[in-house]
Design a protein around this motif. Structure first.
Motif, short mmCIF file in Angstrom:
data_model
loop_
_atom_site.label_atom_id
_atom_site.label_comp_id
_atom_site.label_asym_id
_atom_site.label_seq_id
_atom_site.Cartn_x
_atom_site.Cartn_y
_atom_site.Cartn_z
N THR A 48 0.80 -1.22 0.00
CA THR A 48 0.00 0.00 0.00
C THR A 48 0.84 1.27 0.00
N HIS A 251 -10.45 0.86 -3.82
CA HIS A 251 -9.16 1.53 -3.92
C HIS A 251 -8.90 2.02 -5.34
N LEU A 272 -6.69 5.45 2.11
CA LEU A 272 -6.04 4.15 2.23
C LEU A 272 -5.61 3.88 3.67
N CYS A 275 -8.68 3.04 5.72
CA CYS A 275 -9.09 1.65 5.47
C CYS A 275 -8.21 0.69 6.27
#
Length: 417
Positions: A48, A251, A272, A275
């Motif tokens: 990520t 995403h 992000l 999340c």
């Protein structure tokens, strides 16, 4: 005085004996388990940490190009990491059951550190290679860490707690990855994963001195009335696929240029990270509320309902607050489904690297297919994928009774052999 000396000597001998026994049995201590936690967190951050930077890296690699080309390569680079994991995760699990999994774990940590260091400072073609290589290494680190936790556990309850903490740290890495990426660019603008690579390298060095349990220390759980049927393994993999696919699509809708949701890079990184925070919070919830053990079918039903609700409402969200709430809901549901399936697939019976590898492959299938689907569908039709996943999640609730036929759940275990 002599009596006190003899007592101190006896206590020291007792402690030494316990340490020697632990070493012979291959049991890992708190520091060894902490290294496993850091390793899986770093593996999550390697995925990520660079996502919010992909549009910028693609623009730099392509120069003057169309928005469609940028969106295609952004989705392709996002898919390269899970594709690498998808292809090699079953192989890593198969090798772990036949050779020393500890060598595989340490080797892939070193390779992951090298691959993440160079991410961002290479041409576009090499960036694809590095992302796929990082995914392949992460596909070994996460299931092998779960395998080590299973082998070192003396009973099913301890195994469940260790699985929960390891999965929590995977999501902690997901949450901190974008934040580390933003921080790294303040010092090294061309290396967004430099800080993550440093952590992975240090972990790989310390892992050489870790006391990880060998294959011979595993235990075999007795058959329990609530365990899934053999045919239910496919259903458990489907649960994993739905949870990860839903998150991956959300995403990508946030990332790909031309979508209806226009957010800055900082806002995307924040979404992000949010999340990842929701996924981490879900794991901490399961530490104190053992629904994984007591009511797996009820937990799966609630999480599928929560996931489908967030996906159905996402196309109608326009404000950043509404988007954040729905992303957090999807993150919580997806994280719970992933933990649930990994525990019931990889933890039943003798701990198996092959089963954990298959579960990791299913975990990577959603993030691999979702970006590719978003890349080939026009921006004004991307939400069709979101709705399709929402309906699939609702339909999956009808088949949960085949996975867990009985309502109650009791974990049974026998001593290790």
């Amino acid at each position: 005085m002599d009596t006190s000396h003899r007592y101190a000597y006896a206590r020291q001998g007792e402690r030494s004996g316990k340490s020697l026994t632990r070493s012979r049995q291959g049991e890992s201590g708190p520091s060894d388990f902490a290294l496993l936690l850091i390793a899986v967190a770093a593996a999550g951050a390697s995925q990520t940490g660079v996502l919010a930077f992909l549009p910028d890296l693609v623009r730099e690699g392509l120069g003057e190009s169309t928005v469609d080309s940028q969106g295609f390569h952004t989705a392709g680079l996002a898919a390269a990491h899970p594709v690498g994991a998808l292809l090699l995760a079953p192989l890593w699990g198969w090798l772990a059951d036949r050779y020393d999994y500890r060598i595989l774990l340490r080797t892939t940590l070193v390779i992951l550190a090298l691959a993440t260091t160079a991410t961002g400072a290479t041409p576009l073609a090499w960036l694809y290679v590095l992302r796929a290589l990082a995914g392949a290494c992460s596909a070994a680190i996460i299931p092998l860490a779960l395998l080590a936790a299973s082998l070192g556990a003396g009973d099913r309850g301890t195994q469940a707690r260790r699985f929960t903490w390891l999965t929590a740290f995977v999501f902690l890495g997901d949450m901190l990855g974008p934040l580390f990426g933003e921080l790294s660019t303040r010092f090294l603008p061309t290396l967004p994963l430099a800080m993550v690579a440093l952590i992975i390298g240090l972990t790989a060095g310390l892992m050489l001195f870790a006391c990880l349990p060998p294959r011979s220390t595993g235990y075999r759980a007795e058959a329990c009335g609530n365990r899934p049927t053999p045919a239910g393994a496919l259903g458990l993999l489907t649960l994993t696929l739905l949870g990860t696919s839903g998150l991956a699509v959300l995403h990508m809708v946030l990332l790909v240029p031309g979508s209806q949701l226009i957010l800055s890079r900082e806002h995307v990184a924040g979404m992000l990270a949010l999340c990842g925070f929701a996924m981490l919070a879900a794991q901490l919830f399961h530490v104190y509320f053992p629904w994984l053990i007591a009511s797996p079918r009820a937990l799966a039903f609630l999480m599928l309902t929560l996931l489908s609700t967030s996906l159905l409402l996402f196309p109608m969200a326009r404000s950043p607050v509404a988007i954040a709430v729905l992303v957090a809901m999807a993150g919580w549901a997806g994280a719970s489904l992933r933990l649930l399936t990994s525990l019931w697939i990889g933890g039943e019976g003798t701990p198996s690297g092959a089963r954990l590898g298959l579960q990791q492959s299913a975990t990577s299938l959603g993030p691999a297919l979702a970006p590719l689907a978003v890349a080939v569908i026009s921006a004004d039709r991307q939400f069709v994928i979101v709705w399709a996943l929402a309906l699939s999640s609702l339909m999956m609730t009808l088949g949960l009774s085949r996975l867990w036929p009985e309502r109650g759940a009791r974990f049974c275990s026998c001593p290790r052999h």
